[in-house]
Design an enzyme around this catalytic site. Structure first.
Site, PDB file in Angstrom:
ATOM      1  N   HIS A  52      68.145  68.182 -17.910  1.00  0.00           N
ATOM      2  CA  HIS A  52      68.681  67.521 -16.848  1.00  0.00           C
ATOM      3  C   HIS A  52      70.270  67.963 -16.879  1.00  0.00           C
ATOM      4  O   HIS A  52      71.061  66.930 -17.048  1.00  0.00           O
ATOM      5  CB  HIS A  52      68.636  66.121 -16.375  1.00  0.00           C
ATOM      6  N   HIS A  54      73.644  70.040 -14.801  1.00  0.00           N
ATOM      7  CA  HIS A  54      74.145  70.483 -13.836  1.00  0.00           C
ATOM      8  C   HIS A  54      75.162  71.654 -14.266  1.00  0.00           C
ATOM      9  O   HIS A  54      76.408  71.165 -14.703  1.00  0.00           O
ATOM     10  CB  HIS A  54      74.926  69.672 -12.716  1.00  0.00           C
ATOM     11  N   ARG A  56      76.665  74.050 -12.688  1.00  0.00           N
ATOM     12  CA  ARG A  56      77.473  74.592 -11.280  1.00  0.00           C
ATOM     13  C   ARG A  56      77.608  76.066 -10.986  1.00  0.00           C
ATOM     14  O   ARG A  56      77.802  76.525  -9.905  1.00  0.00           O
ATOM     15  CB  ARG A  56      78.897  74.090 -11.255  1.00  0.00           C
ATOM     16  N   ASP A 146      66.664  68.219  -7.241  1.00  0.00           N
ATOM     17  CA  ASP A 146      67.448  66.843  -7.876  1.00  0.00           C
ATOM     18  C   ASP A 146      68.696  67.127  -6.883  1.00  0.00           C
ATOM     19  O   ASP A 146      69.481  68.073  -6.712  1.00  0.00           O
ATOM     20  CB  ASP A 146      67.743  67.283  -9.166  1.00  0.00           C
ATOM     21  N   HIS A 173      63.474  63.333  -7.909  1.00  0.00           N
ATOM     22  CA  HIS A 173      64.883  62.779  -7.478  1.00  0.00           C
ATOM     23  C   HIS A 173      64.370  61.428  -6.838  1.00  0.00           C
ATOM     24  O   HIS A 173      64.225  61.741  -5.548  1.00  0.00           O
ATOM     25  CB  HIS A 173      65.997  63.491  -7.183  1.00  0.00           C
ATOM     26  N   HIS A 227      66.170  60.531 -14.152  1.00  0.00           N
ATOM     27  CA  HIS A 227      67.093  59.452 -14.135  1.00  0.00           C
ATOM     28  C   HIS A 227      66.668  58.090 -13.637  1.00  0.00           C
ATOM     29  O   HIS A 227      67.114  57.444 -12.565  1.00  0.00           O
ATOM     30  CB  HIS A 227      68.477  59.945 -13.434  1.00  0.00           C
ATOM     31  N   ASN A 273      74.540  58.973  -9.100  1.00  0.00           N
ATOM     32  CA  ASN A 273      73.315  58.883  -8.156  1.00  0.00           C
ATOM     33  C   ASN A 273      72.149  59.102  -9.219  1.00  0.00           C
ATOM     34  O   ASN A 273      71.914  60.135  -9.662  1.00  0.00           O
ATOM     35  CB  ASN A 273      73.204  59.751  -7.000  1.00  0.00           C
ATOM     36  N   ASP A 300      72.000  64.636 -17.100  1.00  0.00           N
ATOM     37  CA  ASP A 300      72.374  64.490 -15.487  1.00  0.00           C
ATOM     38  C   ASP A 300      73.980  64.933 -15.902  1.00  0.00           C
ATOM     39  O   ASP A 300      74.648  64.296 -14.904  1.00  0.00           O
ATOM     40  CB  ASP A 300      72.296  63.398 -14.998  1.00  0.00           C
TER      41      ASP A 300
END
Length: 421
Positions: A52, A54, A56, A146, A173, A227, A273, A300
């Site tokens: 997991h 990110h 971008r 997600d 999610h 998560h 989150n 995450d």
């Protein structure tokens, strides 16, 4: 030339040299003319795998790129990361997935495996090109919206049925938008009421987890819960696994150590989150990770440019950095977790869930993806030292246990003495 790693303690147990041939695979005998890497006193683990991340790119290269995220991953001991789909444009087509896949190969520091969106544009309504992404050269096997919950039960059922054909998994999610809407940002309780922050109750996660494990049972398919953050979700997962339902789950490093009282200062660094939860939830998550109810740690990793984080708490972006510090946070939160269990939750289980057979093992014949860790050194985190392009680091100023010293990716040393090669 090959590589000989000397003096390492495999999984924190017996000392054994590791041999890597010139094809980057672990072998039984020392190759001639090989480079030697001194690992005396260090713990050798299979390279870490993050379910997991990110990265971008494309769309928000001011916050992170696939290259900078790969560098952060290597520093943290990772040799594979799954890049989430909520980019701009969304990774909801085979072409988009291949773009991420190819950029990861160009960076050449970790395996960057794209996660495909479940629905087109993350809109929760129409399934994305699941089959085309799965059949592409990127070989997508994990699908997630997600950042948004696949809230429509019919859509979730269809996705679970669809991915069965190629052994895929849907990563959810879990956030019921009718119980925790887009502005919800603080665990619902005394603190949220006193601070005047919109509440994000644990039940908003738990009802989706409960629904989705039942859908997985109904469809005989695989679901993965991203998560996990509450004791209630742990109860549901424990029950579902006892029933033989094909469910896996992850927990983030920050949910294993940080608690909701950190929001008292309205520092948007701690806005994430799902939100940070009370100590009793953190304790339940630690137990669940140790006993196997939660299968994996996933970072995450959510980098943000300063202009997205430096706002009033309610208006700031959700997310924290995690790749460079994940192993040390896990070791700090669960100091009694054995090194073999660390490898289980941070390497072998994530590799199995993601469908990455070349990762998660130190067996002879497998690609040499290895992380070498100093188990005793404490490190004080300074956000300025991060190789990520962003600085939303919740660990700044904290002392964490264990330090990644060397990372080996496919037989090549990518991190030496804590620095990129």
């Amino acid at each position: 030339m090959g590589l000989i790693i000397t003096g390492a303690k495999l999984l924190g147990d017996k000392t054994q040299d590791l041999y890597v041939d010139d094809a980057g695979r672990l072998v039984a005998e020392a190759p001639s003319g090989a480079e030697t890497l001194d690992a005396d006193g260090l713990v050798a683990l299979p390279g870490l795998v993050d379910l997991h991340t990110h990265l971008r790119e494309p769309g928000r290269e001011d916050a992170e790129t696939i290259l900078s995220g790969s560098q952060a991953a290597a520093i943290g001991g990772f040799t594979a990361v799954l890049a989430m789909a909520n980019t701009s444009p969304v990774t909801d087509t085979a072409e988009a997935a291949l773009r991420v896949f190819d950029l990861g190969r160009e960076a050449g520091l970790v395996d960057v495996q794209p996660v495909g969106a479940v629905t087109k544009g993350l809109n929760g309504q129409e399934l994305a090109e699941l089959g085309l992404m799965a059949r592409s050269r990127a070989r997508v096997r994990v699908f997630s919206d997600d950042g948004k919950c696949v809230h429509d039960a019919r859509v979730m059922r269809r996705a679970l049925e669809y991915v069965k054909a190629f052994g895929g998994v849907v990563s959810q999610h879990a956030q019921d938008p009718t119980l925790a809407g887009p502005t919800a940002c603080c665990h619902e309780g005394e603190i949220s009421g006193r601070l005047g922050l919109p509440g994000w109750p644990g039940i908003a996660e738990e009802v989706i987890v409960a629904r989705d494990v039942m859908l997985a049972r109904h469809t005989a398919s695989r679901v993965h819960i991203a998560h996990v953050s509450t004791a209630g979700s742990v109860e549901v997962l424990r029950w579902a696994k006892a029933q033989g339902i094909d469910v896996t789950a992850e927990v983030t490093p920050h949910h294993l150590l940080l608690t909701t009282d950190l929001l008292e200062g309205y520092d948007p660094t701690f806005k994430v989150n799902p939100p940070l939860r009370p100590a009793e939830d953190v304790a339940a998550l630690r137990v669940a990770l140790a006993d196997g109810t939660i299968d994996a740690v996933a970072t995450d990793h959510a980098p943000h440019a300063r202009h997205d984080k430096e706002h009033a708490f309610v208006d700031a972006a959700f997310g924290m950095l995690g790749l460079e510090t994940a192993l040390a946070v896990v070791r700090t939160a669960l100091p009694d977790l054995s090194w073999s269990d660390v490898a289980r939750v941070m390497s072998s289980n994530p590799a199995r869930i993601a469908g990455l057979p070349d990762h998660g093992s130190l067996d002879v014949g497998t690609p040499a993806h290895i992380v070498l860790v100093d188990p005793d050194t404490s490190v004080t985190i300074d956000r300025a030292d991060s190789v990520s392009l962003s600085r939303n680091n919740p660990w700044h100023g904290r002392s964490l246990t264990s330090r990644v010293v060397h990372t080996v990716y496919a037989g090549r040393v990518t991190v030496r003495d804590g620095a990129l090669v």
